[in-house]
Write a protein that holds these residues in place. Structure first.
Motif, PDB file in Angstrom:
ATOM      1  N   ALA A 336     -12.576  52.179 -24.927  1.00  9.34           N
ATOM      2  CA  ALA A 336     -13.035  51.190 -25.486  1.00  9.34           C
ATOM      3  C   ALA A 336     -13.214  49.217 -24.923  1.00  9.34           C
ATOM      4  CB  ALA A 336     -12.683  51.357 -26.863  1.00  9.34           C
ATOM      5  N   LYS A 337     -13.689  49.082 -25.796  1.00  6.92           N
ATOM      6  CA  LYS A 337     -13.143  47.569 -25.149  1.00  6.92           C
ATOM      7  C   LYS A 337     -12.640  46.834 -25.040  1.00  6.92           C
ATOM      8  CE  LYS A 337     -17.572  45.231 -26.148  1.00  6.92           C
ATOM      9  NZ  LYS A 337     -18.539  44.413 -26.926  1.00  6.92           N
ATOM     10  N   ASN A 338     -11.760  46.347 -23.757  1.00 10.18           N
ATOM     11  CA  ASN A 338     -10.453  45.839 -23.730  1.00 10.18           C
ATOM     12  C   ASN A 338      -9.447  46.452 -23.911  1.00 10.18           C
ATOM     13  OD1 ASN A 338     -11.516  43.040 -23.377  1.00 10.18           O
ATOM     14  ND2 ASN A 338     -12.357  42.948 -25.659  1.00 10.18           N
ATOM     15  N   MET A 339      -9.620  48.869 -23.510  1.00 12.03           N
ATOM     16  CA  MET A 339      -9.102  49.164 -23.325  1.00 12.03           C
ATOM     17  C   MET A 339      -8.449  49.562 -25.012  1.00 12.03           C
ATOM     18  SD  MET A 339      -6.285  49.248 -19.890  1.00 12.03           S
ATOM     19  CE  MET A 339      -5.317  50.120 -20.658  1.00 12.03           C
ATOM     20  N   GLY A 340      -9.211  49.296 -25.448  1.00 11.56           N
ATOM     21  CA  GLY A 340      -8.957  49.955 -27.181  1.00 11.56           C
ATOM     22  C   GLY A 340      -7.645  48.800 -27.786  1.00 11.56           C
ATOM     23  N   GLY A 341      -8.193  47.394 -27.373  1.00 12.22           N
ATOM     24  CA  GLY A 341      -7.563  46.137 -27.743  1.00 12.22           C
ATOM     25  C   GLY A 341      -5.357  47.100 -28.172  1.00 12.22           C
ATOM     26  N   THR A 342      -4.741  45.420 -28.877  1.00 12.73           N
ATOM     27  CA  THR A 342      -3.373  46.659 -29.308  1.00 12.73           C
ATOM     28  C   THR A 342      -3.344  48.223 -29.770  1.00 12.73           C
ATOM     29  OG1 THR A 342      -3.137  45.624 -31.231  1.00 12.73           O
ATOM     30  CG2 THR A 342      -2.183  44.162 -29.621  1.00 12.73           C
ATOM     31  N   PRO A 343      -4.326  48.469 -30.477  1.00  8.38           N
ATOM     32  CA  PRO A 343      -4.299  49.915 -31.039  1.00  8.38           C
ATOM     33  C   PRO A 343      -4.093  50.997 -29.686  1.00  8.38           C
ATOM     34  CG  PRO A 343      -5.390  48.318 -32.388  1.00  8.38           C
ATOM     35  CD  PRO A 343      -5.611  47.713 -30.958  1.00  8.38           C
ATOM     36  N   GLY A 344      -4.932  50.157 -28.442  1.00  8.87           N
ATOM     37  CA  GLY A 344      -5.034  51.780 -27.341  1.00  8.87           C
ATOM     38  C   GLY A 344      -3.780  51.317 -26.235  1.00  8.87           C
ATOM     39  N   PHE A 345      -4.119  49.556 -25.637  1.00 12.93           N
ATOM     40  CA  PHE A 345      -2.988  49.985 -24.844  1.00 12.93           C
ATOM     41  C   PHE A 345      -1.631  49.484 -24.984  1.00 12.93           C
ATOM     42  CE2 PHE A 345      -4.296  44.885 -25.553  1.00 12.93           C
ATOM     43  CZ  PHE A 345      -2.683  44.607 -25.676  1.00 12.93           C
ATOM     44  N   LEU A 346      -0.881  49.882 -26.570  1.00 13.18           N
ATOM     45  CA  LEU A 346      -0.124  49.336 -26.934  1.00 13.18           C
ATOM     46  C   LEU A 346       0.528  50.603 -27.419  1.00 13.18           C
ATOM     47  CD1 LEU A 346       2.149  46.624 -25.959  1.00 13.18           C
ATOM     48  CD2 LEU A 346       1.500  45.908 -28.501  1.00 13.18           C
ATOM     49  N   ALA A 347      -0.128  50.763 -28.536  1.00 15.80           N
ATOM     50  CA  ALA A 347       0.584  51.754 -30.116  1.00 15.80           C
ATOM     51  C   ALA A 347       0.131  53.300 -29.407  1.00 15.80           C
ATOM     52  CB  ALA A 347      -0.742  51.517 -31.108  1.00 15.80           C
TER      53      ALA A 347
END
Lengths: 466, 357
Positions: A336-347
Motif C-alpha cells: 500500500a501507499k508508503n509501505m502501509g505507513g506505520t502499520p505496514g512497515f513497522l507493526a
C-alpha cells in the motif's frame, strides 16, 4: 560446522534481546500516553452531559450455545450508560436453549422486519423484537460461525457505529461512553478498542462488576499479568504510533460504513477480530484514505479467563492460528501507499517476525541450547546464562507492565495484591511463558497445515457471578 | 574442547544483559512500592478530609458564610477542586454562585489562578474547569489565548471555561473556532450549548449561519438545533432553493414545516445522494398529504434501505391516509421490497410494548 553453531547461538541470543527491546520500546511509548490519559481523567470523570450528537451505537452480541448466561449478559448491556443504543443478539444456530432463554427473558416476538443484506452471510430464520425493551432485537440464523454472525448483525444494525461484544463479556456501565470518545473527537476514527481485563476473582452481581479482586487460581493470576502486558503496553504502545493491529473481539467499536466497504468480517477465519483490523489498514492505506484506529486504555471490559490448562491451551492455539491467518491474508498491506505507513512497515513486520514465527524461533532456541548442553557442546555456564537472560528480560517486561498499571489505573491497590502480582511475574517466567510459546507453536503448525476453524467454545465457570 | 562452545564474550554479554534487566526490574519494583506508599499516604489524608469538604460544599450551596471549610494543604488542593468541580457541574443558578463564593471567601480562587499555570496538565485542567465555574474574569486573557492556540484538550477546556465566564463574549471570540476546529467534538460543544440555552446561543448561531462560511457550515447547521427553531428555520429554509450542498440541503429539509416547502421537498426526493432523499422522505411525512403519495411510493422502491424505510414511515404518518388504505397499498404493491417495507412500518406502528412495572 562450528561457525554454523556459533552463528545459531548468536542468532537466538540476539533474537531474545531484540524481541525484548521491541517490547521495552512499546512500553516507553505507552508511558506518555497513559500519563496523559491519567491527566485528563478529572475531566472525563465529571458527570456526563449528553447533547444528542453522540453517535448512536448498535451492540452486536453473537451467541452460540450461551443458554446459561445470555439473559444476564443482555440485562447487563441494557444498563449501559449511553444516550442511544440498540442491542442485536445474533443466535448463530445454537444447539442449546439460547433462543428460548432470550424469548422467555425479554418477551420476544417474531417481527416482519426487512433485512438489508449488505454483506454476504448465512440466511436468517426470524427477527424477533422484545416487547419489554424497545432497543433489543434477536436474530435467529443458520449456523455460520462468529464472523458470519457478526456480519448478520452488521446487516441488521440500524446505527452508524457498531460495537462487537462477546456474549460473556462484562462491561462497565460507562464502557460505551468511554470507547466512543475517539469518535467524538476525531472525524477520521473508524475503530476504537477497549482494554479487556480478567474478571476471575472479582465480584460480579447482576451482570455488573462490583468489586475488583485477584483470583486464587494460579492460571488465572498468570493471565492477569499477561493481559496487563498485552493491553497496557502492547496495544497502547502501538496506538501511539497509529499502528494498532488488534482490537479485541470482546469489545470494539467500528464505523459501519468503513467495515461494510471493506467487506465485513471474513467468515471461516478464527481471528476475525484481528483480520478485520489488518484488512481495514490494508484497504484504507491502499485507497490513500485518512483514518485512525484508536485504543482506549481504560479497563472497561471484563472477561472470564480459563482456569483449566486444556481450555487455555486450545484458546492460545486458536489465537495463534488467527494471528497467522490475519497477517498472511493481508500481506498486501506492505504494497500500500508508503509501505502501509506505520502499520505496514513497522507493526506488520514486528508481528510477523516476533508474534507469528516467534514461537518457532523461541522453541528452537530452547531446544537447541538444551540439546547442545546435553551433548556437552555448551557449557553449564553458557546454558545458565542463556536461561538467566530469558528469565530476566521476561521478568523486566512483566514488572514494567505492573509499573504502568501503578501509574495509571491502580486497580489492585493493596500491597498484598501487588505482592501477589510480583510473585506471579516471577513464576510466569519459570515455565508458563515457555508452555504458552509451545502452544503457540502448535497453533502455527496447525495454521500451516490449514486445519478447519470453528466457534471457540469455552466452558465458563462463572464462579464470580452472583 | 567443545565443537562450538560459546565464547567468553558471548556468555559475558548474556550475563550483563540479564543482570542489567534484573537491576532495572528491581528499581521499578522499588519505585512501585514507593509510589504505592505515597499514594496510600495521600489518599488516606484526602479520605480523612473528604467528608469535611463534602459537608462544607453542601453547606455552601445554602450559605457560603456559614460553611466550615477546613484549611486545604497544597497537596490536597487538586483533590478538593476535583470534588468542587463535581458539585459545580451539577448545580445551577444561585446555588452555583454560592459554591463559587466559598472559594473566594477561603482565598482558593487565587490558588486556582496559580494552579492554571502549573506544569502538570492534570492540575491545569482542574484549575481551568474551576475557573470557568467561578466565572473568573481575571483568567479571561489566559483562557482566550489557550482556547485559540492550545492543543485539543486544553483549548477545549479553556473554551468551555470562557463560555461559562461570559457566554456572549466567548461566542464572539470562539465563533470561527467552533465551526472550524474539528478536534472540538460537536457532542461536547453541543452539551455546552444545551447548558447555555437558546436565549444565549440563538443570536451567535444566526450570525454564523448568515455568514455561511465555506468551512464548517455543516457543523454550525447541526449546532443550530440548540437555537430558537423559528429563527433558525427562517434562514435555513431559504437555502433549499439556492444550494446543492448535501449537508445544507439535509439541514434545510429538517426545518421544512408547511405546504410552501413542498416543492423543495419533492425536488429533493429525486436527489442523487441517498441521504438527501432520506431527509426528503422524512420531511414529506411531516408536512405532506395525499398529494405526496406518488412521490413517497416512488421512494418506497429506492435502492437504499434507509430511504425505503423512511418513505414507509412517512406513508404511515401521512395526513389524511387511513390505515385500511395503507393495507391496500401494501397488498397492491408490485415491488416486493416496497411491500415488505410497508409491512414493517405498519407493524412498527401497531407494535405495543409491554410496560415494565
Amino acid at each position: 560446522m562450528k561457525t554454523l553453531v556459533l552463528g545459531l547461538e548468536w542468532f537466538f541470543l540476539l533474537y531474545f534481546v531484540l524481541i525484548n527491546l521491541g517490547y521495552i520500546t512499546l512500553n516507553l511509548l505507552a508511558i506518555p500516553s497513559l500519563r496523559r490519559k491519567t491527566a485528563i481523567r478529572p475531566l472525563e470523570d465529571l458527570p456526563p452531559v449528553y447533547s444528542g450528537f453522540e453517535p448512536p451505537v448498535s451492540l452486536l452480541v453473537p451467541a452460540y450455545n450461551e443458554e446459561a448466561t445470555i439473559a444476564s449478559s443482555v440485562r447487563s448491556l441494557l444498563q449501559l450508560d449511553y444516550p442511544e443504543f440498540e442491542i442485536v443478539v445474533i443466535n448463530d444456530g445454537s444447539k442449546d436453549g439460547t433462543l428460548e432463554a432470550l424469548k422467555q427473558a425479554f418477551q420476544l416476538e417474531g417481527f416482519p422486519e426487512v433485512y438489508w443484506r449488505r454483506i454476504n452471510a448465512q440466511p436468517i430464520r426470524t427477527i424477533y423484537h422484545s416487547r419489554t425493551h424497545a432497543n433489543l432485537r434477536v436474530i435467529d440464523k443458520v449456523n455460520g460461525g462468529k464472523a458470519d454472525a457478526l456480519n448478520v448483525g452488521i446487516n441488521a444494525s440500524r446505527y452508524p457505529l457498531f460495537c462487537a461484544i462477546d456474549a460473556d463479556s462484562i462491561l462497565q456501565r460507562d464502557a460505551l461512553r468511554r470507547v466512543i470518545e475517539p469518535f467524538l473527537d476525531d472525524p477520521t476514527a473508524i475503530a476504537s478498542g477497549g482494554t479487556v481485563r480478567i474478571a476471575n476473582g472479582c465480584t460480579v452481581s447482576g451482570g455488573n462488576l462490583e468489586k475488583v479482586e485477584l483470583p486464587r487460581n494460579l492460571l488465572a493470576m498468570l493471565q492477569i499479568v499477561e493481559y496487563l502486558r498485552a493491553f497496557l503496553f502492547g496495544r497502547m504502545g502501538w496506538a501511539t504510533v497509529d499502528a494498532v493491529l488488534i482490537i479485541s473481539g470482546a469489545f470494539g467499536v467500528f464505523r459501519k460504513d468503513a467495515v461494510v466497504e471493506a467487506g465485513g468480517y471474513k467468515a471461516n477465519t478464527i481471528g476475525e477480530d484481528m483480520e478485520l483490523i489488518v484488512r481495514l489498514h490494508r484497504v484504507l492505506r491502499t485507497r490513500g484514505e485518512r483514518y485512525k484506529i484508536h485504543f482506549v486504555p481504560d479497563p472497561i471490559c471484563w472477561t472470564e479467563a480459563p482456569e483449566d490448562l486444556s481450555i487455555l491451551k486450545n484458546q492460545r492455539i486458536r489465537w495463534q492460528r488467527g494471528l497467522c491467518e490475519s497477517l498472511h491474508q493481508n500481506r498486501d498491506l506492505l504494497k500500500a501507499k508508503n509501505m502501509g505507513g506505520t502499520p505496514g512497515f513497522l507493526a506488520y513486520p514486528f508481528f510477523m517476525v516476533f508474534e507469528c514465527y516467534g514461537p518457532l524461533i523461541e522453541v528452537a532456541g530452547y531446544v537447541f541450547m538444551a540439546f547442545m548442553f546435553a551433548i556437552g557442546q555448551v557449557s553449564g555456564a553458557a546454558f545458565l546464562a542463556f536461561l538467566a537472560l530469558a528469565f530476566s528480560l521476561g521478568f523486566l517486561l512483566s514488572v514494567s507492565a505492573l509499573m504502568l498499571e501503578e501509574l495509571s489505573f491502580h486497580l489492585y491497590p493493596r500491597f498484598s495484591q501487588m505482592g501477589a502480582l510480583i510473585c506471579t511475574a516471577i513464576v510466569e517466567n519459570l515455565g508458563y511463558r515457555q508452555l504458552v510459546t509451545v502452544w503457540r507453536l502448535i497453533g502455527l503448525t496447525r495454521w500451516l497445515r490449514g486445519a478447519k476453524s470453528s466457534w471457540g467454545a469455552m466452558k465458563r465457570k462463572g464462579s464470580w457471578q452472583k | 574442547m567443545a565443537l562450538a562452545s560459546p565464547s567468553e564474550n558471548e556468555i559475558a554479554f548474556a550475563i550483563d544483559v540479564a543482570l542489567g534487566a534484573l537491576a532495572i526490574a528491581l528499581v521499578l519494583l522499588v519505585a512501585i512500592a514507593a509510589m504505592r506508599h505515597l499514594r496510600r499516604w495521600r489518599d488516606g489524608r484526602i479520605a480523612r478530609s473528604e467528608n469535611a469538604w463534602r459537608n462544607a460544599l453542601n453547606e455552601a450551596t445554602e450559605d457560603p458564610h456559614a460553611a466550615r471549610l477546613p484549611p486545604i494543604g497544597r497537596l490536597e488542593l487538586a483533590a478538593f477542586l476535583v470534588l468542587w468541580n463535581h458539585f459545580a457541574e451539577s448545580l445551577k443558578g444561585d446555588a452555583s454562585e454560592r459554591l463559587g463564593m466559598l472559594l473566594s471567601l477561603n482565598g482558593i480562587d487565587h490558588r486556582v489562578m496559580q494552579m492554571m499555570r502549573r506544569h502538570s496538565l492534570r492540575h491545569r485542567l482542574i484549575a481551568i474547569t474551576a475557573a470557568g465555574h467561578l466565572r473568573e474574569q481575571r483568567a479571561w486573557t489566559y483562557l482566550e489565548n489557550l482556547a485559540l492556540h492550545g492543543g485539543s484538550i486544553e483549548s477545549f477546556a479553556a473554551a468551555r471555561a470562557l463560555l461559562r465566564i461570559e457566554p456572549r463574549r466567548a461566542l464572539d471570540v470562539l465563533g470561527p473556532a467552533l465551526s472550524a476546529r474539528e478536534d472540538w467534538s460537536l457532542a461536547r460543544i453541543g452539551s455546552i450549548f444545551q447548558e447555555l440555552g437558546p436565549q444565549v446561543v440563538t443570536g451567535p448561531i444566526v450570525t454564523m449561519l448568515l455568514k455561511r462560511p465555506k468551512r464548517g457550515l455543516n457543523r454550525i447547521v447541526k449546532l443550530a438545533r440548540f437555537g430558537h427553531r423559528d429563527r433558525i428555520a427562517a434562514i435555513v429554509r431559504g437555502w433549499l432553493g439556492s444550494s446543492d450542498e448535501m449537508e445544507v440541503l439535509i439541514a434545510g429539509l429538517d426545518y421544512v414545516e408547511d405546504d410552501s416547502d413542498l416543492p423543495w421537498a419533492k425536488g429533493a426526493a429525486k436527489h442523487a445522494e441517498w441521504r438527501v432523499r432520506m431527509a426528503a422522505a422524512k420531511a414529506l411525512g411531516r408536512i405532506g398529504g395525499r398529494g405526496e403519495l406518488a412521490v413517497l411510493l416512488e421512494l418506497l422502491r429506492d435502492p437504499i434501505w434507509w430511504v425505503r424505510y423512511h418513505a414507509a414511515q412517512a406513508l404511515t404518518h401521512l395526513h389524511g391516509l387511513e390505515p385500511h388504505e395503507l393495507d391496500t397499498l401494501r397488498e397492491n404493491a408490485r415491488d416486493a421490497f416496497a411491500a415488505d417495507m410497508l409491512s414493517q412500518a405498519l407493524a412498527e406502528r401497531r407494535w405495543q410494548p409491554v410496560r415494565i412495572a
